[in-house]
Write an enzyme that holds these catalytic residues in place. Sequence first.
Site, PDB file in Angstrom:
ATOM      1  N   ASN A   9      34.356  76.242  -5.454  1.00 17.67           N
ATOM      2  CA  ASN A   9      33.136  76.740  -5.582  1.00 17.67           C
ATOM      3  C   ASN A   9      32.744  76.462  -3.684  1.00 17.67           C
ATOM      4  OD1 ASN A   9      30.238  76.961  -5.353  1.00 17.67           O
ATOM      5  ND2 ASN A   9      30.066  74.754  -6.372  1.00 17.67           N
ATOM      6  N   LYS A  11      29.610  77.541  -2.203  1.00 19.30           N
ATOM      7  CA  LYS A  11      28.865  76.833  -1.805  1.00 19.30           C
ATOM      8  C   LYS A  11      28.328  78.269  -0.308  1.00 19.30           C
ATOM      9  CE  LYS A  11      29.475  72.170  -3.318  1.00 19.30           C
ATOM     10  NZ  LYS A  11      29.041  70.900  -3.472  1.00 19.30           N
ATOM     11  N   HIS A 104      24.467  75.626 -11.421  1.00 19.75           N
ATOM     12  CA  HIS A 104      24.912  74.139 -10.784  1.00 19.75           C
ATOM     13  C   HIS A 104      24.212  73.308  -9.801  1.00 19.75           C
ATOM     14  CE1 HIS A 104      26.248  72.269  -7.399  1.00 19.75           C
ATOM     15  NE2 HIS A 104      27.717  72.680  -7.566  1.00 19.75           N
ATOM     16  N   GLU A 106      22.804  71.931  -7.208  1.00 21.50           N
ATOM     17  CA  GLU A 106      22.321  72.485  -6.217  1.00 21.50           C
ATOM     18  C   GLU A 106      21.243  73.194  -6.518  1.00 21.50           C
ATOM     19  OE1 GLU A 106      25.371  73.209  -3.372  1.00 21.50           O
ATOM     20  OE2 GLU A 106      26.206  70.976  -3.674  1.00 21.50           O
ATOM     21  N   GLU A 177      29.506  67.770 -14.178  1.00 22.20           N
ATOM     22  CA  GLU A 177      29.367  67.542 -12.723  1.00 22.20           C
ATOM     23  C   GLU A 177      27.915  66.647 -12.797  1.00 22.20           C
ATOM     24  OE1 GLU A 177      31.083  70.494  -9.840  1.00 22.20           O
ATOM     25  OE2 GLU A 177      28.951  71.483  -9.919  1.00 22.20           O
ATOM     26  N   GLY A 183      30.122  66.079  -3.846  1.00 20.23           N
ATOM     27  CA  GLY A 183      30.113  66.237  -2.338  1.00 20.23           C
ATOM     28  C   GLY A 183      29.806  64.410  -1.216  1.00 20.23           C
ATOM     29  N   SER A 223      33.698  65.696  -6.330  1.00 13.38           N
ATOM     30  CA  SER A 223      35.003  65.381  -5.291  1.00 13.38           C
ATOM     31  C   SER A 223      36.245  65.191  -5.474  1.00 13.38           C
ATOM     32  CB  SER A 223      34.176  64.079  -4.685  1.00 13.38           C
ATOM     33  OG  SER A 223      33.719  63.379  -4.216  1.00 13.38           O
TER      34      SER A 223
HETATM   35  C1  PEP Z   1      30.704  71.224  -6.525  1.00  9.84           C
HETATM   36  O1  PEP Z   1      29.931  72.476  -5.943  1.00  9.84           O
HETATM   37  O2  PEP Z   1      30.757  71.722  -7.889  1.00  9.84           O
HETATM   38  C2  PEP Z   1      31.348  69.668  -6.062  1.00  9.84           C
HETATM   39  C3  PEP Z   1      31.839  69.642  -6.882  1.00  9.84           C
HETATM   40  O3  PEP Z   1      31.452  69.872  -4.755  1.00  9.84           O
HETATM   41  P1  PEP Z   1      32.577  68.546  -4.127  1.00  9.84           P
HETATM   42  O4  PEP Z   1      33.773  68.572  -5.014  1.00  9.84           O
HETATM   43  O5  PEP Z   1      32.728  68.799  -2.839  1.00  9.84           O
HETATM   44  O6  PEP Z   1      32.230  67.444  -4.520  1.00  9.84           O
END
Ligand code: PEP
Length: 262
Positions: A9, A11, A104, A106, A177, A183, A223
Amino acid sequence: MRKRFIAGNWKMFNGPTATSEFMVNFVPKLISSKDIAENIKSKKMEVAIFAPFVSLSAAVKASGSSSLIIGAQNMHWEKSGAFTGEISAPMLKELGCTHVLIGHSERRHIFHETSEELHKKLNAALEEGLIPVFCVGELLEDRESGSTFDVIRKQLLAGLKGMDGNDVANNIIVAYEPVWAIGTGKTASSEDAQEVCAFIRKLLGDTFGEGIAVKTLILYGGSVKPENTEAILSMADIDGVLVGGASLKPDSFLGIAKAAVQ
Ligand code: PEP
């Protein structure tokens, strides 16, 4: 055996130029990495990039005949209309997208997308033949107050309300998630991730039947890096990973795909 789904992803990173540069580096390596290519060919694994809207054309073009899946990060539930700034499922299809992220964290927490809206988006994606990756996950405060399972149950059941079990098994991917792990560099332990993914599979079984639950792909995201991918994917109910930061560099995303070979 369920296939593995390895998704990046991006973003709001990588415009069209950066996307083409990424692909010029990444796609030849993906094709020439024998173990990954064999896994993809034998349908044991899929690799996908969820790019920003403006980069989708460049991504689709550059992915060529490589089997790299290109998806969008969001969409509107209507096919067309007076919705300034929005993009619809038919538009994504026309660009060559096959998948789309829905819900997601966000989108849920920064843009306040509601469960009702996400439910409409899921149905609209299915209607158009796009495969939604439906994201669910608890906030740190939910985890600390012991309400992780309640939150996941509510998000999952609200999104999938009234759906046909076969659609859930074959045409939807669920991604767990935990918001506190996105992040932040904090990964849920593989065991913690497994516990929630197993809960999701049980909930799918209770709602749609065991036969549906065993077929549905469930991803973990938060992460994920090349170094922790193997441990995460060794868990019984985790079928893939949704990767943010570590999907932005070709070698690191390739390292994750390599660690996922089965
Ligand atoms: C994401 O954006 O779905 C995500 C899991 O980000 P990260 O791997 O940077 O934590």
